[in-house]
Motif scaffolding. Sequence first.
Motif, PDB file in Angstrom:
ATOM      1  N   ASP A   1       0.852  -1.184   0.000  1.00  0.00           N
ATOM      2  CA  ASP A   1       0.000   0.000   0.000  1.00  0.00           C
ATOM      3  C   ASP A   1       0.889   1.236   0.000  1.00  0.00           C
ATOM      4  O   ASP A   1       2.074   1.179   0.279  1.00  0.00           O
ATOM      5  CB  ASP A   1      -0.905  -0.011   1.228  1.00  0.00           C
ATOM      6  CG  ASP A   1      -2.159   0.831   1.021  1.00  0.00           C
ATOM      7  OD1 ASP A   1      -2.269   1.476  -0.043  1.00  0.00           O
ATOM      8  OD2 ASP A   1      -3.013   0.847   1.918  1.00  0.00           O
ATOM      9  N   ALA A   2       0.303   2.368  -0.282  1.00  0.00           N
ATOM     10  CA  ALA A   2       1.029   3.635  -0.301  1.00  0.00           C
ATOM     11  C   ALA A   2       0.068   4.727   0.117  1.00  0.00           C
ATOM     12  O   ALA A   2      -1.156   4.536   0.084  1.00  0.00           O
ATOM     13  CB  ALA A   2       1.583   3.911  -1.701  1.00  0.00           C
ATOM     14  N   PRO A   3       0.573   5.891   0.516  1.00  0.00           N
ATOM     15  CA  PRO A   3      -0.334   7.003   0.823  1.00  0.00           C
ATOM     16  C   PRO A   3      -1.261   7.289  -0.355  1.00  0.00           C
ATOM     17  O   PRO A   3      -0.859   7.195  -1.516  1.00  0.00           O
ATOM     18  CB  PRO A   3       0.623   8.168   1.081  1.00  0.00           C
ATOM     19  CG  PRO A   3       1.885   7.512   1.548  1.00  0.00           C
ATOM     20  CD  PRO A   3       1.985   6.242   0.766  1.00  0.00           C
ATOM     21  N   ASP A   4      -2.497   7.621  -0.069  1.00  0.00           N
ATOM     22  CA  ASP A   4      -3.503   7.870  -1.099  1.00  0.00           C
ATOM     23  C   ASP A   4      -3.217   9.218  -1.760  1.00  0.00           C
ATOM     24  O   ASP A   4      -3.313  10.262  -1.119  1.00  0.00           O
ATOM     25  CB  ASP A   4      -4.889   7.888  -0.463  1.00  0.00           C
ATOM     26  CG  ASP A   4      -6.008   8.004  -1.484  1.00  0.00           C
ATOM     27  OD1 ASP A   4      -5.731   8.341  -2.649  1.00  0.00           O
ATOM     28  OD2 ASP A   4      -7.172   7.777  -1.097  1.00  0.00           O
ATOM     29  N   PRO A   5      -2.850   9.225  -3.063  1.00  0.00           N
ATOM     30  CA  PRO A   5      -2.544  10.495  -3.719  1.00  0.00           C
ATOM     31  C   PRO A   5      -3.762  11.354  -3.985  1.00  0.00           C
ATOM     32  O   PRO A   5      -3.626  12.503  -4.423  1.00  0.00           O
ATOM     33  CB  PRO A   5      -1.886  10.054  -5.034  1.00  0.00           C
ATOM     34  CG  PRO A   5      -2.476   8.714  -5.304  1.00  0.00           C
ATOM     35  CD  PRO A   5      -2.686   8.076  -3.967  1.00  0.00           C
ATOM     36  N   GLY A   6      -4.966  10.831  -3.714  1.00  0.00           N
ATOM     37  CA  GLY A   6      -6.176  11.621  -3.867  1.00  0.00           C
ATOM     38  C   GLY A   6      -6.544  12.399  -2.625  1.00  0.00           C
ATOM     39  O   GLY A   6      -7.493  13.182  -2.645  1.00  0.00           O
ATOM     40  N   LYS A   7      -5.782  12.203  -1.547  1.00  0.00           N
ATOM     41  CA  LYS A   7      -6.003  12.931  -0.293  1.00  0.00           C
ATOM     42  C   LYS A   7      -4.813  13.850  -0.047  1.00  0.00           C
ATOM     43  O   LYS A   7      -3.755  13.688  -0.659  1.00  0.00           O
ATOM     44  CB  LYS A   7      -6.171  11.939   0.854  1.00  0.00           C
ATOM     45  CG  LYS A   7      -7.394  11.036   0.716  1.00  0.00           C
ATOM     46  CD  LYS A   7      -7.485  10.050   1.867  1.00  0.00           C
ATOM     47  CE  LYS A   7      -8.721   9.159   1.731  1.00  0.00           C
ATOM     48  NZ  LYS A   7      -8.817   8.166   2.834  1.00  0.00           N
ATOM     49  N   PRO A   8      -4.953  14.836   0.857  1.00  0.00           N
ATOM     50  CA  PRO A   8      -3.827  15.739   1.129  1.00  0.00           C
ATOM     51  C   PRO A   8      -2.562  14.975   1.519  1.00  0.00           C
ATOM     52  O   PRO A   8      -2.609  14.032   2.320  1.00  0.00           O
ATOM     53  CB  PRO A   8      -4.343  16.609   2.275  1.00  0.00           C
ATOM     54  CG  PRO A   8      -5.827  16.621   2.089  1.00  0.00           C
ATOM     55  CD  PRO A   8      -6.170  15.249   1.597  1.00  0.00           C
ATOM     56  N   PHE A   9      -1.440  15.357   0.936  1.00  0.00           N
ATOM     57  CA  PHE A   9      -0.158  14.743   1.267  1.00  0.00           C
ATOM     58  C   PHE A   9       0.946  15.789   1.132  1.00  0.00           C
ATOM     59  O   PHE A   9       0.738  16.879   0.591  1.00  0.00           O
ATOM     60  CB  PHE A   9       0.127  13.528   0.365  1.00  0.00           C
ATOM     61  CG  PHE A   9       0.220  13.828  -1.112  1.00  0.00           C
ATOM     62  CD1 PHE A   9       1.403  14.302  -1.690  1.00  0.00           C
ATOM     63  CD2 PHE A   9      -0.870  13.614  -1.958  1.00  0.00           C
ATOM     64  CE1 PHE A   9       1.494  14.565  -3.050  1.00  0.00           C
ATOM     65  CE2 PHE A   9      -0.786  13.880  -3.322  1.00  0.00           C
ATOM     66  CZ  PHE A   9       0.392  14.353  -3.869  1.00  0.00           C
ATOM     67  N   ARG A  10       2.135  15.431   1.623  1.00  0.00           N
ATOM     68  CA  ARG A  10       3.307  16.294   1.520  1.00  0.00           C
ATOM     69  C   ARG A  10       4.378  15.590   0.703  1.00  0.00           C
ATOM     70  O   ARG A  10       4.644  14.402   0.912  1.00  0.00           O
ATOM     71  CB  ARG A  10       3.834  16.654   2.915  1.00  0.00           C
ATOM     72  CG  ARG A  10       2.943  17.662   3.623  1.00  0.00           C
ATOM     73  CD  ARG A  10       3.306  17.828   5.090  1.00  0.00           C
ATOM     74  NE  ARG A  10       4.707  18.169   5.323  1.00  0.00           N
ATOM     75  CZ  ARG A  10       5.237  19.391   5.190  1.00  0.00           C
ATOM     76  NH1 ARG A  10       4.462  20.402   4.795  1.00  0.00           N
ATOM     77  NH2 ARG A  10       6.506  19.616   5.451  1.00  0.00           N
ATOM     78  N   PHE A  11       4.969  16.328  -0.225  1.00  0.00           N
ATOM     79  CA  PHE A  11       5.901  15.758  -1.204  1.00  0.00           C
ATOM     80  C   PHE A  11       7.217  16.536  -1.143  1.00  0.00           C
ATOM     81  O   PHE A  11       7.213  17.760  -1.202  1.00  0.00           O
ATOM     82  CB  PHE A  11       5.297  15.839  -2.605  1.00  0.00           C
ATOM     83  CG  PHE A  11       6.059  15.100  -3.673  1.00  0.00           C
ATOM     84  CD1 PHE A  11       5.559  13.928  -4.216  1.00  0.00           C
ATOM     85  CD2 PHE A  11       7.274  15.578  -4.164  1.00  0.00           C
ATOM     86  CE1 PHE A  11       6.247  13.243  -5.212  1.00  0.00           C
ATOM     87  CE2 PHE A  11       7.982  14.903  -5.154  1.00  0.00           C
ATOM     88  CZ  PHE A  11       7.463  13.729  -5.685  1.00  0.00           C
ATOM     89  N   LEU A  12       8.328  15.795  -1.067  1.00  0.00           N
ATOM     90  CA  LEU A  12       9.665  16.381  -0.972  1.00  0.00           C
ATOM     91  C   LEU A  12      10.512  15.923  -2.151  1.00  0.00           C
ATOM     92  O   LEU A  12      10.549  14.724  -2.450  1.00  0.00           O
ATOM     93  CB  LEU A  12      10.319  15.931   0.340  1.00  0.00           C
ATOM     94  CG  LEU A  12      11.795  16.272   0.558  1.00  0.00           C
ATOM     95  CD1 LEU A  12      11.966  17.780   0.757  1.00  0.00           C
ATOM     96  CD2 LEU A  12      12.334  15.497   1.764  1.00  0.00           C
ATOM     97  N   GLU A  13      11.198  16.860  -2.819  1.00  0.00           N
ATOM     98  CA  GLU A  13      12.141  16.473  -3.872  1.00  0.00           C
ATOM     99  C   GLU A  13      13.541  16.935  -3.499  1.00  0.00           C
ATOM    100  O   GLU A  13      13.772  18.119  -3.216  1.00  0.00           O
ATOM    101  CB  GLU A  13      11.765  17.053  -5.234  1.00  0.00           C
ATOM    102  CG  GLU A  13      12.714  16.559  -6.318  1.00  0.00           C
ATOM    103  CD  GLU A  13      12.304  16.906  -7.737  1.00  0.00           C
ATOM    104  OE1 GLU A  13      12.894  16.316  -8.670  1.00  0.00           O
ATOM    105  OE2 GLU A  13      11.416  17.750  -7.920  1.00  0.00           O
ATOM    106  N   LEU A  14      14.482  15.993  -3.514  1.00  0.00           N
ATOM    107  CA  LEU A  14      15.890  16.275  -3.251  1.00  0.00           C
ATOM    108  C   LEU A  14      16.616  16.499  -4.565  1.00  0.00           C
ATOM    109  O   LEU A  14      16.503  15.692  -5.484  1.00  0.00           O
ATOM    110  CB  LEU A  14      16.542  15.105  -2.503  1.00  0.00           C
ATOM    111  CG  LEU A  14      15.907  14.677  -1.181  1.00  0.00           C
ATOM    112  CD1 LEU A  14      16.719  13.558  -0.554  1.00  0.00           C
ATOM    113  CD2 LEU A  14      15.797  15.842  -0.231  1.00  0.00           C
ATOM    114  N   GLY A  15      17.388  17.578  -4.644  1.00  0.00           N
ATOM    115  CA  GLY A  15      18.095  17.874  -5.887  1.00  0.00           C
ATOM    116  C   GLY A  15      17.119  18.185  -7.003  1.00  0.00           C
ATOM    117  O   GLY A  15      17.207  17.627  -8.090  1.00  0.00           O
ATOM    118  N   CYS A  16      16.192  19.110  -6.744  1.00  0.00           N
ATOM    119  CA  CYS A  16      15.088  19.344  -7.687  1.00  0.00           C
ATOM    120  C   CYS A  16      15.505  20.150  -8.902  1.00  0.00           C
ATOM    121  O   CYS A  16      14.736  20.274  -9.857  1.00  0.00           O
ATOM    122  CB  CYS A  16      13.938  20.056  -6.982  1.00  0.00           C
ATOM    123  SG  CYS A  16      14.336  21.704  -6.356  1.00  0.00           S
TER     124      CYS A  16
END
Length: 461
Positions: free
Chosen positions: A41-56
Amino acid sequence: MGKRMSDWSNGYPTDSVYIDAIQPAISPWRWHQSLAFAGRDAPDPGKPFRFLELGCGSATTLIGLAAAYPWAEFTGYDFMPECVMQANALIAETGMTNVEVREASFAEMAQETPAEKYDFASAHGVWTWVPETVRRDIVAVMGRWLAPGAVFYVGYNTAAGWAASEPIRKIFAEVPKGPPGNPYGPAREAVSHWLTLMGETNPGVRAHWATMADRDDHFLAHELGNPHGTGVWMEEVAAPLADAKMAYGGPAVLAENMDGPFLDEPRLDLLRQAVAEGWGEAARDLLHGRFFRKDLYHRGAPFLGASEMVARMRALDVVPWDQEIRLTTHLGIYRRLKHHLQDDLVAALHARAAEGATLGDCADVLGDNPAQTFQIAMLALASGKLLDRRPAEQIAASEEGCDRFNMAMLRRLQTGAPSPGLVSPVIGGAIEVQEETHRTALAEGEPGPDLARRLRMLGVA
């Protein structure tokens, strides 16, 4: 003399900003599918979430994702001030309020703890371009910044694909740079001369060099001129990430969960033996001839049972699709297939999907054997014969932001500036527009009926 690397760079080539690219593989919506198919399973991308990109970098992918997921929060970090300036300019141009890009090294990040932890993270083209000390900083960030159950995408060069081409890296490392306007001219000539002298030997190296020979110096500086550039085996990534309580979940690209469509029977036999003996991932890299891996790791993501996995996949909304017009929604998978679906099966799937259908509906029209028809429908989805669609409410919520982002990309094309791609509210991710004819048509505002129809299906106005 080439520009001296400063102490803060850790040997990374800071005198040249990396190419401004957009990455279709970075997609929470697609990651959710791929992990589910792998049994996690994974966090539901249809609900609020926080996303981090390293070296963006200039954060084109990150800002496009912010447009596609307006209910989520996105943060990017890069240690190059020029990249941060470029990213903030695009944020201002598109008016995105749910994304920010900050300047910091991974070492600085590793000393901090965020006010709120992240559900998704990505590091594309970072791991195999930085020294071991910086990789340890990445692991420390993952351990401190990610929430339980979070998913981490890491894209990196593989040893299996790069091993034979290491002489090219060596030549670029040893041959003195040319003048400022042509710094890698002497190295290019040396590689070509060496391959000429080698005659018909090393066909794999020749093929690899053919994909790089005409790339610009920004690309070559990072891919071949970087002193820390290398290829690694999957275990060399998994072992250190275990210190951040992370485990390998599977490939980020759904099709790479499947081996049968891409390998002939003798290779499949060897792979089965390798899996039984415990070296399956190394064998996959070797047998698929991989130069790059796009992997997902997780921090304690729950297991999914087979029946739940099948139910999730069958519930996906799909529409007919094909790869005749090159819009990268499926990462070039179709051209690597060894076993293609029969035309009558594709026709039946397309006819059902055109009526408005789920993947399960499409599978059901193929016959009475549920296991067999599910496999056929999954292959059609993974190979690009069917296109998955997010729920209607998610598409509607993201259309305005995606339109603003895409208009910014089109303005670049119209002024002759590089434009790496677009973003689709339908699939919740980026689209690379690869063919120059398509790029020209988009710049002129006359995409033609076939391209226009596909853009409409992707929700690109």
